[in-house]
Design an enzyme around this catalytic site. Structure first.
Site, PDB file in Angstrom:
ATOM      1  N   TYR A  61       0.848  -1.193   0.000  1.00 50.79           N
ATOM      2  CA  TYR A  61       0.000   0.000   0.000  1.00 50.79           C
ATOM      3  C   TYR A  61       0.877   1.233   0.000  1.00 50.79           C
ATOM      4  CZ  TYR A  61      -4.961   0.565  -0.086  1.00 50.79           C
ATOM      5  OH  TYR A  61      -6.234   0.720  -0.533  1.00 50.79           O
ATOM      6  N   GLU A  63      -0.213   5.092  -0.492  1.00 54.91           N
ATOM      7  CA  GLU A  63      -0.924   6.328  -0.800  1.00 54.91           C
ATOM      8  C   GLU A  63       0.054   7.490  -0.690  1.00 54.91           C
ATOM      9  OE1 GLU A  63      -5.515   5.554   0.672  1.00 54.91           O
ATOM     10  OE2 GLU A  63      -4.117   6.594   1.978  1.00 54.91           O
ATOM     11  N   ASP A 207      -4.079  14.468 -25.461  1.00 52.09           N
ATOM     12  CA  ASP A 207      -4.352  13.087 -25.056  1.00 52.09           C
ATOM     13  C   ASP A 207      -3.621  12.179 -26.045  1.00 52.09           C
ATOM     14  OD1 ASP A 207      -5.240  10.647 -24.287  1.00 52.09           O
ATOM     15  OD2 ASP A 207      -7.387  11.092 -24.425  1.00 52.09           O
ATOM     16  N   THR A 233      -1.323   6.672 -22.229  1.00 51.19           N
ATOM     17  CA  THR A 233      -1.352   5.317 -21.676  1.00 51.19           C
ATOM     18  C   THR A 233       0.060   4.757 -21.766  1.00 51.19           C
ATOM     19  OG1 THR A 233      -1.780   4.301 -23.816  1.00 51.19           O
ATOM     20  CG2 THR A 233      -3.712   4.872 -22.505  1.00 51.19           C
ATOM     21  N   LYS A 236      -0.062   0.949 -24.982  1.00 51.04           N
ATOM     22  CA  LYS A 236      -0.345   0.856 -26.414  1.00 51.04           C
ATOM     23  C   LYS A 236       0.983   0.707 -27.166  1.00 51.04           C
ATOM     24  CE  LYS A 236      -4.860   2.941 -25.716  1.00 51.04           C
ATOM     25  NZ  LYS A 236      -5.813   4.038 -25.975  1.00 51.04           N
ATOM     26  N   ARG A 242      -0.558  -2.130 -18.545  1.00 50.08           N
ATOM     27  CA  ARG A 242      -1.801  -1.375 -18.656  1.00 50.08           C
ATOM     28  C   ARG A 242      -1.793  -0.260 -17.623  1.00 50.08           C
ATOM     29  NH1 ARG A 242      -5.636  -2.260 -21.710  1.00 50.08           N
ATOM     30  NH2 ARG A 242      -4.244  -3.826 -22.535  1.00 50.08           N
TER      31      ARG A 242
HETATM   32  C1  LIG Z   1      -6.859   4.430 -25.125  1.00 46.84           C
HETATM   33  C2  LIG Z   1      -7.256   5.849 -24.963  1.00 46.84           C
HETATM   34  C3  LIG Z   1      -7.650   6.369 -23.721  1.00 46.84           C
HETATM   35  C4  LIG Z   1      -7.964   5.535 -22.497  1.00 46.84           C
HETATM   36  O1  LIG Z   1      -7.171   4.567 -22.079  1.00 46.84           O
HETATM   37  P1  LIG Z   1      -7.709   3.469 -21.027  1.00 46.84           P
HETATM   38  O2  LIG Z   1      -6.438   2.970 -20.445  1.00 46.84           O
HETATM   39  O3  LIG Z   1      -8.481   2.476 -21.815  1.00 46.84           O
HETATM   40  O4  LIG Z   1      -8.561   4.155 -20.035  1.00 46.84           O
HETATM   41  C5  LIG Z   1      -7.891   7.726 -23.618  1.00 46.84           C
HETATM   42  N1  LIG Z   1      -7.775   8.534 -24.676  1.00 46.84           N
HETATM   43  C6  LIG Z   1      -7.409   8.090 -25.892  1.00 46.84           C
HETATM   44  C7  LIG Z   1      -7.292   9.042 -27.011  1.00 46.84           C
HETATM   45  C8  LIG Z   1      -7.157   6.725 -26.077  1.00 46.84           C
HETATM   46  O5  LIG Z   1      -6.815   6.285 -27.291  1.00 46.84           O
END
Ligand SMILES: *Cc1c(COP(=O)(O)O)cnc(C)c1O
Length: 417
Positions: A61, A63, A207, A233, A236, A242
């Site tokens: 844990y 936090e 993003d 993320t 990807k 993840r």
């Molecule tokens: C994949 C993605 C997310 C979210 O990712 P998660 O890990 O599935 O929550 C947010 N914004 C964009 C543009 C994405 O391609």
């Protein structure tokens, strides 16, 4: 004899104690190796990343942030998080990195929490054009708590038109502008978005969930010099565990950190943070630069070959790992295409297609490139597509066998026994 695939994917303890779940995990491991993984958001993470994920750091844990935890015994997980932060900052040239976001969506939620108040206006890519759920979908917190205005793409070229974005920004005066998409296959002109944001006094949130791995490998432009906050993320193209991450300048560091914890999350997942650090280390190596460029070369080759087979490719190509296409010229819509391809062992998604009837298909080359495939295999994959799309059980069986033969030469975690 239990099937041994790789020590990290089938720990003996799990096989002995819980054969039911071990069977599911082994089955999924086999499925991933035995079919063609073209889901644009997926990849094969390394055995080292999987080892960190499966480590006893999962027990801890923690936090708070390194040096300021609400729990005892955090010295070593503090070290793990400090390494992750330092590697992320160095990899992306960022003033500050927060590596605690549990997912890409949590990172976007925290970015909004850091910069916005409920009811604020936000300009983002509209969902029919490739915006993510967190860019104002009515079923998502974003659409419920903020007033989203959507920009689109040019109807003829499929490209984002900065002059349209600017006109919408001047009309609606958003507090923040979001650039980033789940299906836009081209580089984003971050400098143009910065100018528009400055023009109307808005924050710029990038993003970069999809392209951040290409950015790490120098195969796509970086949003870091332009955006106030970059959300991403780690699973990807970046090929880590993840999870999510936020990059920003030092001036927003405290607001971003507080928006993650304690505002939107509790305890950090230290095993995932350690795994993120491992992935950042891998992404800093020269081999990852070669990988990122090969991902793009493969996507370009695949887009060209699919176009030659008659599919309509959005924007007539790609700059990234991602291709969106309309299979309508072959007499099928996206849903039928996904079903027929799945029957033949080719796994991908459908997606919204701007200005088209029905859905399209979205695919990416991050996973197959990790497996070692290159342009020659992309040409072969395009041929498998057109056969599979014709439909019929007999064709599906034949293509399934060809897919098995193809992926058999590129095992993601060594040979299956
Ligand atoms: C994949 C993605 C997310 C979210 O990712 P998660 O890990 O599935 O929550 C947010 N914004 C964009 C543009 C994405 O391609």
């Amino acid at each position: 004899m239990p099937v041994v695939i790789a020590p990290h994917t089938a720990p003996d303890a799990l096989l002995r104690q819980d054969p039911e779940m071990a069977e599911v995990i082994l089955g999924e491991t086999r499925r991933q190796a035995d079919s063609l993984q073209l889901i644009a958001a997926e990849n094969f993470t390394s055995p080292a990343v999987l080892a960190a994920l499966g480590s006893p750091l999962a027990n801890k844990y923690a936090e708070g942030y390194p040096g300021h935890r609400h729990h005892g015994g955090c010295e070593l997980v503090d070290a793990a998080e400090r390494i992750a932060i330092a590697r992320a900052k160095a990899l992306f040239g960022a003033g500050h990195a927060n590596v605690q976001s549990h997912s890409g969506s949590s990172a976007v939620l925290a970015a909004y929490a850091a910069l916005l108040r409920p009811g604020d206006t936000v300009l983002a890519m509209g969902l029919p054009y490739g915006g993510h759920l967190t860019h104002g979908a009515p079923v998502n917190f974003s659409g419920r708590w903020f007033d989203f205005v959507g920009y689109g793409v040019d109807e003829t070229t499929g490209f984002i038109d900065p002059s349209r974005v600017r006109a919408l920004a001047r009309e609606h005066r958003p507090k923040a502008i979001v650039c980033g998409s789940i299906s836009y296959p081209r580089h984003i002109d971050y400098a143009a978005f910065r100018q528009i944001a400055d023009d109307v006094g808005a924050y710029l949130i990038a993003d970069a969930a999809h392209p951040i791995g290409l950015v790490a490998g120098g195969a796509a432009p970086s949003p870091v010099p332009y955006a106030d906050v970059v959300c991403a993320t780690t699973h990807k193209v970046l090929r880590g565990p993840r999870g999510g991450m936020i990059l920003c300048g030092e001036e927003l560091a405290e607001r971003v950190d507080r928006a993650v914890f304690p505002f939107t999350q509790g305890g950090a997942q230290m095993h995932t943070i350690a795994a993120k650090a491992v992935a950042f280390g891998e992404a800093a190596a020269p081999a990852f630069t070669a990988y990122a460029h090969q991902v793009v070369a493969n996507a370009r080759a695949l887009a060209k070959a699919l176009a030659a087979e008659g599919l309509r490719i959005t924007t007539d190509g790609t700059d990234t790992h991602l291709i969106t296409a309309d299979p309508a010229p072959l007499g099928v819509d996206g849903r039928t295409a996904r079903g027929r391809l799945a029957a033949a062992g080719v796994v991908l998604d459908t997606c919204a297609l701007p200005y088209a009837e029905g859905r399209g298909i979205r695919l990416g080359t991050a996973a197959v490139t990790t497996q070692g495939m290159s342009e020659a295999e992309m040409a072969r994959i395009a041929l498998l597509f057109t056969s599979a799309l014709r439909g019929g059980a007999e064709t599906a069986r034949r293509v399934r066998a060809e897919v098995r033969e193809l992926v058999g030469g590129f095992p993601p975690y060594g040979k299956l026994s």
